[in-house]
Motif scaffolding. Structure first.
Motif, PDB file in Angstrom:
ATOM      1  N   ASN A  33       0.825  -1.209   0.000  1.00  0.00           N
ATOM      2  CA  ASN A  33       0.000   0.000   0.000  1.00  0.00           C
ATOM      3  C   ASN A  33       0.860   1.260   0.000  1.00  0.00           C
ATOM      4  OD1 ASN A  33      -2.382  -1.405  -0.052  1.00  0.00           O
ATOM      5  ND2 ASN A  33      -2.705  -1.308   2.142  1.00  0.00           N
ATOM      6  N   GLY A  34       1.957   1.244   0.738  1.00  0.00           N
ATOM      7  CA  GLY A  34       2.855   2.392   0.765  1.00  0.00           C
ATOM      8  C   GLY A  34       3.484   2.673  -0.582  1.00  0.00           C
ATOM      9  N   ALA A  35       3.875   1.607  -1.285  1.00  0.00           N
ATOM     10  CA  ALA A  35       4.469   1.779  -2.613  1.00  0.00           C
ATOM     11  C   ALA A  35       3.436   2.328  -3.601  1.00  0.00           C
ATOM     12  CB  ALA A  35       5.031   0.452  -3.114  1.00  0.00           C
ATOM     13  N   GLU A  36       2.217   1.810  -3.551  1.00  0.00           N
ATOM     14  CA  GLU A  36       1.163   2.311  -4.442  1.00  0.00           C
ATOM     15  C   GLU A  36       0.847   3.780  -4.148  1.00  0.00           C
ATOM     16  OE1 GLU A  36      -2.276  -0.175  -4.163  1.00  0.00           O
ATOM     17  OE2 GLU A  36      -1.215  -1.938  -4.909  1.00  0.00           O
ATOM     18  N   PHE A  37       0.771   4.124  -2.872  1.00  0.00           N
ATOM     19  CA  PHE A  37       0.475   5.504  -2.475  1.00  0.00           C
ATOM     20  C   PHE A  37       1.591   6.449  -2.924  1.00  0.00           C
ATOM     21  CE2 PHE A  37       0.448   8.828   0.939  1.00  0.00           C
ATOM     22  CZ  PHE A  37      -0.701   9.465   0.509  1.00  0.00           C
ATOM     23  N   ALA A  38       2.849   6.038  -2.731  1.00  0.00           N
ATOM     24  CA  ALA A  38       3.983   6.869  -3.126  1.00  0.00           C
ATOM     25  C   ALA A  38       4.028   7.049  -4.646  1.00  0.00           C
ATOM     26  CB  ALA A  38       5.285   6.270  -2.620  1.00  0.00           C
ATOM     27  N   ARG A  78       8.082   6.045   1.226  1.00  0.00           N
ATOM     28  CA  ARG A  78       8.474   4.733   0.683  1.00  0.00           C
ATOM     29  C   ARG A  78       9.357   3.980   1.671  1.00  0.00           C
ATOM     30  NH1 ARG A  78       9.292   7.088  -5.003  1.00  0.00           N
ATOM     31  NH2 ARG A  78       7.441   6.286  -6.035  1.00  0.00           N
ATOM     32  N   ALA A  79      10.328   4.668   2.251  1.00  0.00           N
ATOM     33  CA  ALA A  79      11.224   4.017   3.211  1.00  0.00           C
ATOM     34  C   ALA A  79      10.459   3.566   4.452  1.00  0.00           C
ATOM     35  CB  ALA A  79      12.350   4.973   3.598  1.00  0.00           C
ATOM     36  N   LEU A  80       9.525   4.369   4.902  1.00  0.00           N
ATOM     37  CA  LEU A  80       8.724   4.003   6.064  1.00  0.00           C
ATOM     38  C   LEU A  80       7.850   2.790   5.770  1.00  0.00           C
ATOM     39  CD1 LEU A  80       8.074   4.909   8.958  1.00  0.00           C
ATOM     40  CD2 LEU A  80       6.223   6.272   8.008  1.00  0.00           C
ATOM     41  N   ALA A  81       7.307   2.717   4.561  1.00  0.00           N
ATOM     42  CA  ALA A  81       6.464   1.578   4.194  1.00  0.00           C
ATOM     43  C   ALA A  81       7.282   0.297   4.071  1.00  0.00           C
ATOM     44  CB  ALA A  81       5.742   1.862   2.878  1.00  0.00           C
ATOM     45  N   ARG A  82       8.544   0.409   3.636  1.00  0.00           N
ATOM     46  CA  ARG A  82       9.389  -0.785   3.471  1.00  0.00           C
ATOM     47  C   ARG A  82       9.995  -1.269   4.778  1.00  0.00           C
ATOM     48  NH1 ARG A  82      11.646   2.046  -1.010  1.00  0.00           N
ATOM     49  NH2 ARG A  82      13.302   2.640   0.412  1.00  0.00           N
ATOM     50  N   ALA A  83      10.012  -0.435   5.794  1.00  0.00           N
ATOM     51  CA  ALA A  83      10.653  -0.796   7.060  1.00  0.00           C
ATOM     52  C   ALA A  83       9.942  -1.984   7.693  1.00  0.00           C
ATOM     53  CB  ALA A  83      10.641   0.396   8.011  1.00  0.00           C
ATOM     54  N   PRO A  84      10.703  -2.938   8.228  1.00  0.00           N
ATOM     55  CA  PRO A  84      10.058  -4.096   8.848  1.00  0.00           C
ATOM     56  C   PRO A  84       9.173  -3.713  10.026  1.00  0.00           C
ATOM     57  CG  PRO A  84      12.462  -4.288   8.974  1.00  0.00           C
ATOM     58  CD  PRO A  84      12.148  -3.000   8.293  1.00  0.00           C
ATOM     59  N   ARG A  85       9.648  -2.801  10.836  1.00  0.00           N
ATOM     60  CA  ARG A  85       8.861  -2.253  11.940  1.00  0.00           C
ATOM     61  C   ARG A  85       9.084  -0.763  11.945  1.00  0.00           C
ATOM     62  NH1 ARG A  85       8.469  -5.522  17.512  1.00  0.00           N
ATOM     63  NH2 ARG A  85       7.484  -7.308  16.581  1.00  0.00           N
TER      64      ARG A  85
END
Length: 97
Positions: A33-38, A78-85
């Motif tokens: 979802n983060g990648a799509e939003f970005a 994008r970095a926040l969405a990819r972060a494991p936590r």
């Protein structure tokens, strides 16, 4: 298969999820979802900050600077969405309101 359909299938399968399985599925959903939003934000920004015939050199420089700042925010998302936590930074002031 998308992260949403994986999560839906896991939740409706009938057996309870272990915490690590649920965390992994939710992380995949957040990343997707983060990648799509970005990507959506980036497309909108690139259309908004194109050079037009009425732009002067100085107004276009301002547009470019604003676009650069906007893209830094998009890349941060994008970095926040990819972060494991994802860990949000601490608030810099002591205000509670």
């Amino acid at each position: 298969m998308s992260a949403y359909s994986d999560l839906h299938r896991a939740l409706t399968h009938g057996r309870p999820l272990r915490p690590d399985e649920a965390e992994q599925l939710l992380a995949a959903l957040r990343a997707e979802n983060g990648a799509e939003f970005a990507d959506l934000l980036e497309r909108g920004l690139s259309d908004r900050f194109r050079r037009t015939d009425t732009d002067t050199d100085s107004s276009f420089r301002k547009k470019r600077a604003t676009y650069g700042a906007s893209m830094r925010i998009v890349n941060g998302l994008r970095a926040l969405a990819r972060a494991p936590r994802p860990a949000l930074p601490n608030q810099r002031n002591r205000s509670t309101s």
